[in-house]
Structures are given as C-alpha cells and as structure tokens.
Design a protein around this motif. Sequence first.
Motif, mmCIF file in Angstrom:
data_model
loop_
_atom_site.group_PDB
_atom_site.id
_atom_site.type_symbol
_atom_site.label_atom_id
_atom_site.label_comp_id
_atom_site.label_asym_id
_atom_site.label_seq_id
_atom_site.Cartn_x
_atom_site.Cartn_y
_atom_site.Cartn_z
ATOM 1 N N ASP A 1 0.448 -1.313 0.143
ATOM 2 C CA ASP A 1 -0.215 -0.138 -0.217
ATOM 3 C C ASP A 1 0.705 1.099 0.275
ATOM 4 O O ASP A 1 0.180 2.101 -0.321
ATOM 5 C CB ASP A 1 -0.965 0.332 1.482
ATOM 6 C CG ASP A 1 -2.573 -0.712 0.915
ATOM 7 O OD1 ASP A 1 -2.484 -0.994 -0.302
ATOM 8 O OD2 ASP A 1 -2.389 -1.771 2.226
ATOM 9 N N HIS A 2 1.984 0.907 0.874
ATOM 10 C CA HIS A 2 2.852 2.645 0.238
ATOM 11 C C HIS A 2 4.501 1.999 0.269
ATOM 12 O O HIS A 2 5.031 3.143 0.569
ATOM 13 C CB HIS A 2 2.573 2.923 2.117
ATOM 14 C CG HIS A 2 1.331 3.073 3.066
ATOM 15 N ND1 HIS A 2 0.924 4.087 2.328
ATOM 16 C CD2 HIS A 2 0.776 2.694 3.799
ATOM 17 C CE1 HIS A 2 -0.307 4.156 2.798
ATOM 18 N NE2 HIS A 2 -0.229 3.226 3.630
ATOM 19 N N LEU A 3 4.545 1.734 -0.796
ATOM 20 C CA LEU A 3 5.681 1.059 -1.530
ATOM 21 C C LEU A 3 5.461 0.506 -2.557
ATOM 22 O O LEU A 3 4.720 -0.069 -3.054
ATOM 23 C CB LEU A 3 6.323 0.198 -0.328
ATOM 24 C CG LEU A 3 7.743 -0.197 -1.139
ATOM 25 C CD1 LEU A 3 8.327 0.951 -1.163
ATOM 26 C CD2 LEU A 3 8.184 -1.665 -0.398
ATOM 27 N N ARG A 4 6.099 1.451 -4.093
ATOM 28 C CA ARG A 4 5.924 1.044 -5.010
ATOM 29 C C ARG A 4 7.888 0.495 -6.172
ATOM 30 O O ARG A 4 8.795 1.491 -5.335
ATOM 31 C CB ARG A 4 5.284 2.265 -6.026
ATOM 32 C CG ARG A 4 3.717 2.728 -5.440
ATOM 33 C CD ARG A 4 3.830 3.998 -6.741
ATOM 34 N NE ARG A 4 2.558 4.328 -6.129
ATOM 35 C CZ ARG A 4 2.446 5.662 -7.421
ATOM 36 N NH1 ARG A 4 3.229 6.033 -8.424
ATOM 37 N NH2 ARG A 4 1.086 5.727 -7.190
ATOM 38 N N PHE A 5 7.803 0.365 -6.742
ATOM 39 C CA PHE A 5 8.800 -0.209 -7.575
ATOM 40 C C PHE A 5 8.559 0.385 -8.712
ATOM 41 O O PHE A 5 7.594 0.031 -9.660
ATOM 42 C CB PHE A 5 8.678 -1.905 -7.745
ATOM 43 C CG PHE A 5 10.399 -2.196 -8.487
ATOM 44 C CD1 PHE A 5 11.682 -1.672 -8.148
ATOM 45 C CD2 PHE A 5 9.672 -3.116 -10.082
ATOM 46 C CE1 PHE A 5 12.763 -2.732 -9.228
ATOM 47 C CE2 PHE A 5 11.358 -2.924 -10.942
ATOM 48 C CZ PHE A 5 12.419 -3.350 -10.208
ATOM 49 N N PRO B 1 -0.375 8.554 -0.092
ATOM 50 C CA PRO B 1 -1.452 9.360 -0.054
ATOM 51 C C PRO B 1 -2.088 10.363 0.085
ATOM 52 O O PRO B 1 -1.632 10.345 1.937
ATOM 53 C CB PRO B 1 -2.249 7.412 0.277
ATOM 54 C CG PRO B 1 -2.009 6.625 0.477
ATOM 55 C CD PRO B 1 -0.513 7.055 1.251
ATOM 56 N N LEU B 2 -1.970 11.687 -0.405
ATOM 57 C CA LEU B 2 -2.807 12.730 0.462
ATOM 58 C C LEU B 2 -4.478 12.590 0.086
ATOM 59 O O LEU B 2 -4.667 12.847 1.332
ATOM 60 C CB LEU B 2 -2.153 13.778 -0.174
ATOM 61 C CG LEU B 2 -0.769 13.449 -1.172
ATOM 62 C CD1 LEU B 2 -0.345 15.185 -1.623
ATOM 63 C CD2 LEU B 2 0.055 14.316 0.804
ATOM 64 N N SER B 3 -4.387 11.962 -0.099
ATOM 65 C CA SER B 3 -6.574 11.481 -0.623
ATOM 66 C C SER B 3 -7.047 10.383 -1.646
ATOM 67 O O SER B 3 -6.146 9.770 -1.902
ATOM 68 C CB SER B 3 -7.472 13.008 -1.634
ATOM 69 O OG SER B 3 -6.357 13.548 -2.515
ATOM 70 N N GLU B 4 -8.071 10.299 -2.336
ATOM 71 C CA GLU B 4 -8.465 8.914 -2.603
ATOM 72 C C GLU B 4 -7.630 9.263 -4.059
ATOM 73 O O GLU B 4 -7.450 8.372 -4.974
ATOM 74 C CB GLU B 4 -9.614 9.363 -3.172
ATOM 75 C CG GLU B 4 -10.527 8.898 -1.574
ATOM 76 C CD GLU B 4 -11.609 8.840 -2.375
ATOM 77 O OE1 GLU B 4 -12.940 8.923 -2.689
ATOM 78 O OE2 GLU B 4 -12.368 8.094 -0.926
ATOM 79 N N ARG B 5 -7.116 10.625 -4.062
ATOM 80 C CA ARG B 5 -6.958 11.235 -5.798
ATOM 81 C C ARG B 5 -5.181 11.044 -5.849
ATOM 82 O O ARG B 5 -5.109 11.521 -7.383
ATOM 83 C CB ARG B 5 -7.865 12.003 -7.278
ATOM 84 C CG ARG B 5 -8.861 11.055 -7.058
ATOM 85 C CD ARG B 5 -9.330 12.393 -8.468
ATOM 86 N NE ARG B 5 -11.094 11.874 -8.940
ATOM 87 C CZ ARG B 5 -11.518 12.749 -9.943
ATOM 88 N NH1 ARG B 5 -10.536 13.085 -10.314
ATOM 89 N NH2 ARG B 5 -12.364 11.904 -10.113
ATOM 90 N N ALA B 6 -4.695 11.862 -4.906
ATOM 91 C CA ALA B 6 -3.706 12.651 -4.885
ATOM 92 C C ALA B 6 -2.401 11.611 -4.153
ATOM 93 O O ALA B 6 -3.219 11.127 -2.941
ATOM 94 C CB ALA B 6 -3.852 13.797 -4.548
ATOM 95 N N MET C 1 4.631 13.632 -6.647
ATOM 96 C CA MET C 1 3.670 13.924 -6.588
ATOM 97 C C MET C 1 2.570 13.968 -8.376
ATOM 98 O O MET C 1 3.003 13.801 -8.771
ATOM 99 C CB MET C 1 3.345 15.045 -6.506
ATOM 100 C CG MET C 1 2.212 15.619 -5.939
ATOM 101 S SD MET C 1 1.705 17.114 -5.706
ATOM 102 C CE MET C 1 1.728 17.211 -3.677
ATOM 103 N N SER C 2 1.856 13.069 -8.006
ATOM 104 C CA SER C 2 0.807 12.636 -9.076
ATOM 105 C C SER C 2 -0.511 12.848 -8.386
ATOM 106 O O SER C 2 -1.159 12.776 -7.041
ATOM 107 C CB SER C 2 0.702 10.909 -9.238
ATOM 108 O OG SER C 2 0.280 10.077 -8.059
#
Length: 276
Positions: free
Chosen positions: A109-113, A163-168, A213-214
């Motif tokens: 949930d909080h880690l990307r490759f 995650p900052l929100s559902e979209r950000a 940021m996305s």
Amino acid sequence: MRTARALVGRGLAAGALALACAATARAEEPTDAGSGQDAAAAEPARPPRPPLPPAPPPPRLPWGRHLEIGADVALVNRIGARDIDGNPTRLRLKPAIGLGLHARWEILDHLRFSAFFVHAEHELALAPGALAQPGSITAEPREDGAPSVRTIALGARFAPTLPLSERARSWLSVGIGYDRFYVGRMRVAEPAGVFTIRERGASYVEIPLGVGMSFDLVQDWLTIELETTGAFLLGRGGDATREGQAIDAQGRRRAVGPLPQTRGSFIQTLGLSLVL
C-alpha cells in the motif's frame, strides 16, 4: 279431545321457550369482528423496518497489484566541468528537453517499485581552444551545426508513497541506474584544411534520489505526475573522458582533448500514466 289439545298446547309453549332461549344466547355471544378490532386497538403500532446498510467494499489485499505505465517530457541537466585528471575543461553540456518512459508497480500500500528510461540530446558548448584544437569545431556532416551529445538513463527505484487523498499521492525514491553518453562525430576547420574527430562514448552508474507527486485526472484510469530527481554519477566514464587522437589534413597525428567527466544530473519530468 281435551287431552290432545293440552298436549299440543304444551308442545307449542315448549318450542316458544326454546326459541326465546336461543335468541338470548346469540345476543349475549360477542362477534368475531368486534374481538379482532379490540385486539388490534390494544396492540401498539410497530415502526417500519429500516433499510439494510450498504455492503462494505471488499478489503484490499496488501500485495494487490497496481500497475501504471506512462510517458514523460523531461528537462535534463548534466553537471561536469573537469576532465578525468581534475583539470577545468572548455566545454559543457547544455540543458536539453528529453523524452522518457516509466512503469510503476505498487508492491504494498505504501511502497512502489518503478523502472524508468530518459533520452535527451545536449548541445555541446565549446569555448575557443576546446578539445585542444585551435580551429572551429562543428558537427559532422553539418558544417554549421553545433556538436551534440546524446544521453540515455535507465534504471529502477523504490519509492515509499504517502496517499494525500483518494486521488493524490506523493513519494520519495531511491534507486540505481545506468547512464550512457554518445558523442557525435565532429569536424575541425583550420587554415591548413579540415579533419574529423571520430565519435566517442562514456558510461556511468548513477544513484538517483527523487521526490514526486501525482494526481488522478480520471480516478483509477489516468494520472498526471511531476517528479524531480537528482543523481550522483559514479565511474571513470569511457574513452570520451580521456585524451584521444585524430589525423589532421596534413596526415599528422593530433591529440584531441577529453570531454568533461559528468558527476551529477538533475532531471525534472512531467508525465501521464495509464492505470492498469
């Protein structure tokens, strides 16, 4: 005769008495309709049953796959002003606009490759006397074009994500990569004639550190993102960072100075991603 009449009278009297008793019993007996209405009035009214709450969404597995693939426009700046021996050089790579590709996989949930690729072509700024040549230097075969250096960077990064929100969302990244520099063929014009400096190359290992940021333009379908990455470049480069040789117009061997050894880079990317 009297006896018969007496018997008939007695029978009529007994029948009349029986009918009177039956009518009295029916009058005293309560009806079913009245008892039902009285029971309904005695029972309190029940409130209507509330609707059932909506079913909760299924829990997301922590290792669920979440893939993003996209393209980037990049501003690439390569830093290096000294040669392999530490001496100042008379040339540098100008910042350039490049193109890139990326792919990201959400491991947790909080880690990307993520994997990345960036390509750019830098104009080579030459001061008088660059590459130890007194003549003017241009790109070959264009006599009026500036020499250029083509660079590629590819590698992989791990990015803890918030995650900052559902979209950000935002993230920090660290990884490892490979950089390759291709220096195009050049021509040197002197009063005595023109000669060619052959193409050269250099390779580095990079350690990129970034922040990004996305935001989902279309939730769970299309994402726009902005990322800034700085990288340390390690290694001795290649033959482009060492002194080379060329044959001039008189057939003599000439020394060709090295290109600056790149020590770092800054890359800013603006990209769009398709969420799969």
